[in-house]
Design a protein around this motif. Structure first.
Motif, PDB file in Angstrom:
ATOM      1  N   TRP A   1       0.815  -1.211   0.000  1.00 59.20           N
ATOM      2  CA  TRP A   1       0.000   0.000   0.000  1.00 59.20           C
ATOM      3  C   TRP A   1       0.851   1.264   0.000  1.00 59.20           C
ATOM      4  O   TRP A   1       0.345   2.348  -0.256  1.00 59.20           O
ATOM      5  N   ASN A   2       2.108   1.133   0.371  1.00 61.24           N
ATOM      6  CA  ASN A   2       3.049   2.258   0.336  1.00 61.24           C
ATOM      7  C   ASN A   2       2.578   3.453   1.165  1.00 61.24           C
ATOM      8  O   ASN A   2       2.673   4.602   0.720  1.00 61.24           O
ATOM      9  N   LEU A   3       2.053   3.195   2.357  1.00 67.97           N
ATOM     10  CA  LEU A   3       1.640   4.265   3.277  1.00 67.97           C
ATOM     11  C   LEU A   3       2.806   4.608   4.200  1.00 67.97           C
ATOM     12  O   LEU A   3       3.540   3.721   4.630  1.00 67.97           O
ATOM     13  N   PRO A   4       2.969   5.889   4.556  1.00 65.53           N
ATOM     14  CA  PRO A   4       4.066   6.280   5.445  1.00 65.53           C
ATOM     15  C   PRO A   4       3.741   6.032   6.917  1.00 65.53           C
ATOM     16  O   PRO A   4       3.770   6.939   7.745  1.00 65.53           O
ATOM     17  N   CYS A   5       3.426   4.791   7.257  1.00 64.36           N
ATOM     18  CA  CYS A   5       3.025   4.437   8.620  1.00 64.36           C
ATOM     19  C   CYS A   5       4.133   4.697   9.633  1.00 64.36           C
ATOM     20  O   CYS A   5       3.851   4.892  10.812  1.00 64.36           O
ATOM     21  N   HIS A   6       5.374   4.717   9.175  1.00 68.13           N
ATOM     22  CA  HIS A   6       6.488   4.974  10.096  1.00 68.13           C
ATOM     23  C   HIS A   6       6.417   6.385  10.679  1.00 68.13           C
ATOM     24  O   HIS A   6       7.044   6.669  11.678  1.00 68.13           O
ATOM     25  N   ARG A   7       5.603   7.257  10.085  1.00 68.50           N
ATOM     26  CA  ARG A   7       5.455   8.638  10.566  1.00 68.50           C
ATOM     27  C   ARG A   7       4.385   8.769  11.653  1.00 68.50           C
ATOM     28  O   ARG A   7       4.161   9.866  12.163  1.00 68.50           O
ATOM     29  N   ILE A   8       3.726   7.680  12.023  1.00 69.11           N
ATOM     30  CA  ILE A   8       2.681   7.720  13.041  1.00 69.11           C
ATOM     31  C   ILE A   8       3.274   7.173  14.339  1.00 69.11           C
ATOM     32  O   ILE A   8       3.781   6.053  14.377  1.00 69.11           O
ATOM     33  N   VAL A   9       3.199   7.993  15.395  1.00 70.54           N
ATOM     34  CA  VAL A   9       3.839   7.658  16.677  1.00 70.54           C
ATOM     35  C   VAL A   9       2.869   7.919  17.822  1.00 70.54           C
ATOM     36  O   VAL A   9       1.820   8.530  17.630  1.00 70.54           O
ATOM     37  N   ASN A  10       3.246   7.500  19.016  1.00 72.11           N
ATOM     38  CA  ASN A  10       2.364   7.758  20.153  1.00 72.11           C
ATOM     39  C   ASN A  10       2.527   9.206  20.637  1.00 72.11           C
ATOM     40  O   ASN A  10       3.404   9.944  20.170  1.00 72.11           O
ATOM     41  N   ALA A  11       1.703   9.600  21.561  1.00 71.23           N
ATOM     42  CA  ALA A  11       1.647  10.998  22.019  1.00 71.23           C
ATOM     43  C   ALA A  11       2.922  11.470  22.691  1.00 71.23           C
ATOM     44  O   ALA A  11       3.166  12.680  22.786  1.00 71.23           O
ATOM     45  N   GLN A  12       3.754  10.542  23.150  1.00 67.62           N
ATOM     46  CA  GLN A  12       5.023  10.920  23.779  1.00 67.62           C
ATOM     47  C   GLN A  12       6.162  10.983  22.760  1.00 67.62           C
ATOM     48  O   GLN A  12       7.290  11.307  23.118  1.00 67.62           O
ATOM     49  N   GLY A  13       5.883  10.640  21.520  1.00 68.63           N
ATOM     50  CA  GLY A  13       6.907  10.673  20.484  1.00 68.63           C
ATOM     51  C   GLY A  13       7.811   9.466  20.486  1.00 68.63           C
ATOM     52  O   GLY A  13       8.897   9.499  19.915  1.00 68.63           O
ATOM     53  N   THR A  14       7.356   8.384  21.100  1.00 73.59           N
ATOM     54  CA  THR A  14       8.173   7.173  21.099  1.00 73.59           C
ATOM     55  C   THR A  14       7.783   6.298  19.912  1.00 73.59           C
ATOM     56  O   THR A  14       6.691   6.420  19.356  1.00 73.59           O
TER      57      THR A  14
END
Length: 127
Positions: A64-77
């Motif tokens: 699907w080639n989605l940039p899922c690596h850019r989605i993180v938790n609210a603390q930025g971890t």
């Protein structure tokens, strides 16, 4: 069997509409930026569905080639070790886009959070 998850005072149905709304928002996160699960949920029209966004991210297929690596938790971890081939892989992808990390290993959200205003706005879908 339909998947349902209690969110706030009501139920949301995690169906194809939900997943499409989430993935449409993920597509909008630009290189060099990150967005939180909660913000994606809000932008997709499902406030308080951050956990469901996490589930949606776990179902994304590489093709699907989605940039899922850019989605993180609210603390930025970073994501759990099973995602993206491990935390080191996700970090390498983000660093290649210019995302900076703090000494504790968290993403510098002050500089890389998207949308940068701090308050998400509902993105319009094309007509």
């Amino acid at each position: 069997m339909e998947e349902r998850e209690r969110v706030g005072a009501g139920l949301i149905e995690m169906d194809e509409v939900f997943f499409e709304c989430v993935y449409d928002q993920v597509k909008n996160v630009p290189a060099g930026s990150v967005c939180t699960y909660g913000t994606i949920a809000e932008l997709a029209g499902y406030p308080k569905a951050a956990r469901e966004v996490g589930l949606a991210m776990s179902r994304v297929q590489r093709a699907w080639n989605l940039p899922c690596h850019r989605i993180v938790n609210a603390q930025g971890t970073l994501a759990p070790t099973y995602a993206f081939g491990g935390k080191d892989k996700q970090r390498a992808l983000l660093e290649a886009e210019g995302v900076a990390f703090l000494e504790d290993g968290a993403i510098d959200l002050a500089h890389h959070r998207w949308p940068p205003t701090g308050e998400p706005e509902q993105l319009a879908l094309p007509l």
